[in-house]
Design an enzyme around this catalytic site. Structure first.
Site, mmCIF file in Angstrom:
data_model
loop_
_atom_site.group_PDB
_atom_site.id
_atom_site.type_symbol
_atom_site.label_atom_id
_atom_site.label_comp_id
_atom_site.label_asym_id
_atom_site.label_seq_id
_atom_site.Cartn_x
_atom_site.Cartn_y
_atom_site.Cartn_z
ATOM 1 N N LYS A 207 37.432 32.778 45.377
ATOM 2 C CA LYS A 207 36.541 33.853 45.812
ATOM 3 C C LYS A 207 35.203 33.224 46.148
ATOM 4 C CE LYS A 207 34.386 38.174 44.516
ATOM 5 N NZ LYS A 207 34.364 39.309 43.593
ATOM 6 N N ARG A 217 29.587 46.414 48.318
ATOM 7 C CA ARG A 217 28.550 46.599 47.291
ATOM 8 C C ARG A 217 27.826 47.925 47.502
ATOM 9 N NH1 ARG A 217 26.439 40.299 47.032
ATOM 10 N NH2 ARG A 217 28.414 39.471 46.230
ATOM 11 N N LYS A 231 25.470 35.560 43.864
ATOM 12 C CA LYS A 231 26.500 35.211 42.890
ATOM 13 C C LYS A 231 26.955 33.754 43.029
ATOM 14 C CE LYS A 231 28.086 40.013 42.440
ATOM 15 N NZ LYS A 231 29.248 40.913 42.286
ATOM 16 N N LYS A 262 39.689 34.886 49.214
ATOM 17 C CA LYS A 262 38.814 35.982 49.617
ATOM 18 C C LYS A 262 37.462 35.440 50.034
ATOM 19 C CE LYS A 262 36.375 39.712 47.470
ATOM 20 N NZ LYS A 262 36.007 40.376 46.267
ATOM 21 N N SER A 288 35.353 43.804 52.964
ATOM 22 C CA SER A 288 34.644 44.909 53.615
ATOM 23 C C SER A 288 33.910 44.486 54.887
ATOM 24 C CB SER A 288 33.678 45.541 52.631
ATOM 25 O OG SER A 288 32.793 44.569 52.098
HETATM 26 C C1 PBG Z 1 33.549 42.678 42.387
HETATM 27 C C2 PBG Z 1 34.208 42.609 43.714
HETATM 28 C C3 PBG Z 1 33.601 42.415 44.963
HETATM 29 C C4 PBG Z 1 34.608 42.557 45.914
HETATM 30 C C5 PBG Z 1 35.798 42.815 45.231
HETATM 31 N N1 PBG Z 1 35.546 42.820 43.877
HETATM 32 C C6 PBG Z 1 32.179 42.218 45.349
HETATM 33 C C7 PBG Z 1 31.401 41.121 44.781
HETATM 34 O O1 PBG Z 1 31.915 40.144 44.254
HETATM 35 O O2 PBG Z 1 30.182 41.266 44.854
HETATM 36 C C8 PBG Z 1 34.390 42.502 47.395
HETATM 37 C C9 PBG Z 1 35.378 43.245 48.240
HETATM 38 C C10 PBG Z 1 34.951 43.514 49.627
HETATM 39 O O3 PBG Z 1 33.880 43.101 50.109
HETATM 40 O O4 PBG Z 1 35.734 44.182 50.323
HETATM 41 N N2 PBG Z 1 33.571 41.565 41.582
#
Ligand code: PBG
Length: 342
Positions: A207, A217, A231, A262, A288
């Protein structure tokens, strides 16, 4: 020598014509190396408190936050369209957020109520729930802070409680998206000890600290909390790919049943590497921002949204994804069902 030259000559144009296999639709279907079907689709859904309400998400055209009753209706539609699984994300009321994210292990929290409502109404639908503290923390980070940084080991203990809580609600797949070290093994042990040996773990293995999570978010309301913070202290550097292989080796050794890359499209090389290096199923998350870019361009009439979406998802399959999480899952499932060949 002469012989091998002949072989090359025989194999070359005009005897070989690559276009021959591309001529007809039936032949293209026979020689296709990968395909996209409804079996590949996981639908991420947002849930909010209240009754009979769906709130559109401005940054994610076509997606909405649903109250649990509406969510169940959506899941019934997904089941009718043949979608195998949904992934749930709660939009938690600000009043329930704390620095440690305690609401995450409340058996009566929003996502737990959503999981059990879905399992009751549509028992055969696979239900995936994220494990990470960001929906529940006042600061929007995925873990518990200690002197301004996310404390790995303190966070793991919280994630284990959150995992068992969600398993108790009936969750089929626990998906740790927090990127703490060692969490997959700890969660596996916690689930087993609590009697949930059958609950699967889908690890968000690679990720990345991506700029493509913005609309998500906004959807879950962690954007404001996070503010200008990022992050990068726990999510991966977009520059790295060897590191993804190391992450995957650890997650697989710790007992992950499935692993994930991801975002998807910007990281097809990583997807390909992991899917050829490991035999565990690898999933891709079309996040997203990726989805929103396609929707925005399609909304302006610049591209054919459905065609680009299908091509994007097929690209993930070609790169080695066994399944893809996409906000377009229901639309794509319906589109694929309509496809006729004569
Ligand atoms: C939370 C999480 C996130 C996503 C999935 N689980 C956001 C992040 O890490 O800030 C992102 C999914 C997306 O953008 O479609 N830990």
């Amino acid at each position: 020598m002469k012989n091998s030259k002949n072989i090359i000559a025989h194999g070359a144009f005009p005897r070989t014509r690559m276009r021959r296999n591309r001529q007809e639709e039936w032949c293209r279907r026979l020689v296709a190396e990968s395909s996209l079907s409804v079996n590949d689709l996981i639908w991420p859904l947002f849930v909010q408190e209240g009754k009979a309400k769906s709130t559109p998400i401005a940054a994610l055209p076509g997606a909405a936050r649903h109250t649990i009753d509406r969510l169940v209706t959506q899941v019934k539609e997904a089941a009718a369209a043949g979608i195998p699984a949904v992934a749930l994300f709660p939009s938690v009321d600000a009043g329930k957020k704390t620095p440690e994210g305690r609401e995450a292990w409340n058996d009566e929290n929003l996502v737990c109520r959503a999981i059990s409502a879905i399992k009751k109404a549509v028992p055969d639908m696979g239900v995936i729930a994220d494990v990470a503290l960001d929906p529940y923390t006042t600061h929007g980070h995925d873990g518990i802070l200690h002197r301004g940084a996310v404390d790995n080991d303190a966070t793991i203990a919280a994630l284990c409680r959150q995992s068992v809580t969600q398993a108790r609600a009936g969750c089929d797949i626990i998906a740790p998206s927090d990127m703490m070290d060692g969490r997959v093994g700890a969660i596996r042990d916690a689930l087993d000890e609590a009697g949930f040996a059958q609950v699967k773990i889908l690890a968000y293995t690679a990720k990345y600290a991506s700029a493509l999570y913005g609309p998500f978010r906004e959807a879950v309301g962690s954007a404001c909390a996070l503010g200008k913070a990022d992050k990068r202290g726990y999510q991966m550097d977009p520059a790295n790919s060897d590191e993804a292989v190391r992450e995957a080796a650890l997650d697989v050794a710790e007992g992950a049943d499935m692993i994930m890359v991801k975002p998807g499209l910007f990281y097809l090389d990583v997807l390909h590497r992991l899917s050829t290096s490991f035999t565990v199923p690898v999933f891709a998350y079309q996040v997203s921002g990726e989805y929103a870019m396609i929707q925005a361009a399609a909304g302006k009439g610049m591209i054919d949204g459905d065609a680009v979406m299908l091509e994007n998802l097929l690209a993930c399959k070609r790169a080695g994804a066994r399944a893809v999480l996409t906000y377009a899952a229901l639309d794509m499932a319906r589109l694929l069902a309509k496809k006729h060949y004569t």
